[in-house]
Design an enzyme around this catalytic site. Structure first.
Site, PDB file in Angstrom:
ATOM      1  N   HIS A  47       9.322   2.111   3.222  1.00  0.00           N
ATOM      2  CA  HIS A  47      10.271   2.370   2.206  1.00  0.00           C
ATOM      3  C   HIS A  47       9.544   1.937   0.520  1.00  0.00           C
ATOM      4  CE1 HIS A  47      13.877   4.356   0.309  1.00  0.00           C
ATOM      5  NE2 HIS A  47      13.750   3.614   0.004  1.00  0.00           N
ATOM      6  N   ASP A  49       9.143   2.548  -2.784  1.00  0.00           N
ATOM      7  CA  ASP A  49       9.763   3.982  -4.195  1.00  0.00           C
ATOM      8  C   ASP A  49       9.048   4.231  -5.814  1.00  0.00           C
ATOM      9  OD1 ASP A  49      12.332   4.732  -3.517  1.00  0.00           O
ATOM     10  OD2 ASP A  49      13.042   2.807  -3.257  1.00  0.00           O
ATOM     11  N   GLU A 162      15.031   9.602   1.239  1.00  0.00           N
ATOM     12  CA  GLU A 162      16.002   9.297   0.948  1.00  0.00           C
ATOM     13  C   GLU A 162      17.663   9.883   0.558  1.00  0.00           C
ATOM     14  OE1 GLU A 162      17.062   4.303  -0.317  1.00  0.00           O
ATOM     15  OE2 GLU A 162      15.795   5.566  -1.508  1.00  0.00           O
ATOM     16  N   HIS A 189      22.137   7.603   0.705  1.00  0.00           N
ATOM     17  CA  HIS A 189      21.818   7.007  -0.218  1.00  0.00           C
ATOM     18  C   HIS A 189      23.155   5.820  -0.829  1.00  0.00           C
ATOM     19  CE1 HIS A 189      20.136   4.769  -4.083  1.00  0.00           C
ATOM     20  NE2 HIS A 189      19.729   4.431  -2.762  1.00  0.00           N
ATOM     21  N   HIS A 236      21.777   2.562   4.566  1.00  0.00           N
ATOM     22  CA  HIS A 236      22.800   2.874   3.620  1.00  0.00           C
ATOM     23  C   HIS A 236      23.598   3.546   4.250  1.00  0.00           C
ATOM     24  CE1 HIS A 236      20.527   2.144  -0.300  1.00  0.00           C
ATOM     25  NE2 HIS A 236      19.788   3.171   0.487  1.00  0.00           N
ATOM     26  N   HIS A 257      15.155   0.792   6.200  1.00  0.00           N
ATOM     27  CA  HIS A 257      14.739  -0.833   5.357  1.00  0.00           C
ATOM     28  C   HIS A 257      16.289  -1.303   5.485  1.00  0.00           C
ATOM     29  CE1 HIS A 257      16.136   2.426   3.299  1.00  0.00           C
ATOM     30  NE2 HIS A 257      16.334   1.796   1.805  1.00  0.00           N
ATOM     31  N   ASP A 330      11.192  -2.146   0.204  1.00  0.00           N
ATOM     32  CA  ASP A 330      11.995  -1.971  -0.490  1.00  0.00           C
ATOM     33  C   ASP A 330      11.731  -1.815  -2.675  1.00  0.00           C
ATOM     34  OD1 ASP A 330      13.508  -0.140  -1.933  1.00  0.00           O
ATOM     35  OD2 ASP A 330      15.463  -1.294  -1.519  1.00  0.00           O
TER      36      ASP A 330
END
Length: 434
Positions: A47, A49, A162, A189, A236, A257, A330
């Protein structure tokens, strides 16, 4: 034939790892051992971003791609990935939930938003990022392709998605994303969707679905993910969503994650009773939990450090086994970092920490990427088994646009053949009579 070659190569690698590990114990530090190990086995971070940073800083995001070869804002750029010996990354296709961008889909999730457009643009950024940096990045979807990239000296680049709020409530959209190479889908999410219930941003959010779990469409989604070979990601999600997805899925599941709730009580972390559902026993499902670096999930903050991340990994491993844990930073999706894992140059520190705690080189090869690739192969095997299954025709039960009785055009209904027009008019008459 390629499978035989890959198996033989892995056996040779494991033998070499054992030799390096025993020799290094006397000759160098755990950090030295970690770096040598990372040159043999790829570390896969599930993960990162980075695409959202590119989009957030630039009106013309593609113009910024060449800057990745130098110093780039955030936690990740190519020099730091190289310094950190990163073997592969899942770049995330993501768009923030409606509370962030002020686009409310309404209680039925039917009010149009820009989420699908934004997700497509994020995917375009990832594709162009890989193409612009072909000397450092190489597209991969399977475990074999990860190894191909690693042996070529490149960072394997995979695609994760995600949040199902970006799908426009459509399984058809999911199938198109599968064709475009998406390898996992996080069921929520920080917001609910037409498919599933979210754990929220860390504070309670209003319930959207009865039982705070999957909707009927969400259960169809899980089955469709199995069919097309996309990993079911339970990060999540609510505990109820986790349990239901584990029960419904025919393939192994992942947390791309997450941390251990027993060590830090945060709704984004996985509770022990859910972890106990992962395994090989009756009623269990195979899977892997990729441990996150974000301090609010690691705790206490400030004070979260690389040792604390390792604590989470060891707690999870005590329940599911060391062959079911992995690494997920993350990076570029968090505002603070743990000490010792501040950016993409620091991956060797978590490998060294676990080696110092007695994890063997073979176990660490699994933690860095082997465990995840085993799950990827298992998900692919289920997809192959289900290839004769027809695509799901399910739709969101609260959609009001199907059948598309207004698609004929103006007053003369110019886009329809006469018999189609007659049928639609009869349908509308029946609706009016009701």
């Amino acid at each position: 034939m390629y499978k035989i070659f890959r198996t033989t190569a892995l056996l040779l690698i494991i033998g070499f790892i054992a030799h390096v590990g025993s020799a290094s114990a006397a000759a160098g530090s755990f950090l030295d051992q970690a770096i040598k190990l990372m040159e043999i086995c790829p570390l896969l971070d599930t993960h990162i971003d980075l695409p959202q940073i590119i989009r957030s800083l630039n009106r013309r995001p593609l113009d910024a791609l060449l800057q990745l070869n130098g110093s780039f804002p955030g936690h990740v750029d190519i020099p730091r990935m190289r310094q950190g010996r990163l073997g592969g990354a899942f770049w995330t296709v993501w768009a923030p939930c409606y509370d962030v961008v002020d686009e409310d889909p309404g209680p039925d999730f039917n009010t149009p938003t820009n989420h699908l457009r934004d997700a497509m643009e994020m995917l375009d950024i990832i594709q162009n990022m890989i193409a612009r940096h072909s000397g450092d990045l190489q597209y991969a979807r399977s475990s074999a392709e990860v190894w191909d990239a690693f042996r070529a000296g490149k960072i394997a680049s995979l695609i994760g998605m995600e949040g199902t709020h970006v799908l426009g409530n459509s399984l058809g959209v999911l199938r198109v994303f599968a064709q475009l190479g998406v390898r996992y889908l996080t069921l929520t999410h920080t917001c609910h969707s037409a498919f599933a219930s979210s754990a929220g941003p860390g504070t309670p959010i209003a319930q959207a679905h009865e039982g705070t779990g999957l909707t009927d469409l969400g259960k169809e989604l899980v089955r469709e993910l199995n069919r097309v070979g996309i990993m079911v990601d339970l990060s999540h999600t609510t505990d109820a969503t986790m349990r239901q997805a584990i029960a419904v899925s025919e393939a192994p599941v992942v947390w791309t994650h997450a941390g251990a709730r027993a060590l830090w009580d945060h709704p984004r972390n996985v509770p022990d009773d859910v972890l106990s559902l992962i395994g090989d026993g009756p009623g269990q499902k195979d899977g892997v939990i990729q441990s996150i670096f974000f301090p609010p999930f690691i705790g206490p903050n400030p004070g979260a450090n690389v040792s604390r991340v390792a604590d989470h990994m060891e707690h999870i491993a005590r329940i599911v086994g060391r062959h079911r844990v992995g690494i997920a930073s993350d990076f570029d999706g968090m505002w603070t970092t743990v000490d010792g894992l501040e950016d993409a140059s620091k991956y060797p520190n978590i490998v060294a920490e676990l080696l110092s705690r007695g994890w063997t080189p073979e176990e660490m090869c699994g933690v860095m990427g082997g465990n995840l690739m085993r799950i990827m192969d298992a998900v692919d095997a289920v997809s192959e088994r289900l290839k004769g299954r027809l695509p799901s025709s399910a739709i969101w039960e609260k959609r009001k646009d199907l059948p598309s009785t207004k698609w004929g055009g103006g007053g003369e209904q110019v886009y329809w053949p006469r018999d189609v027009k007659d049928k639609v008019e009869k349908m509308q008459l029946r609706h009016d009579e009701l």
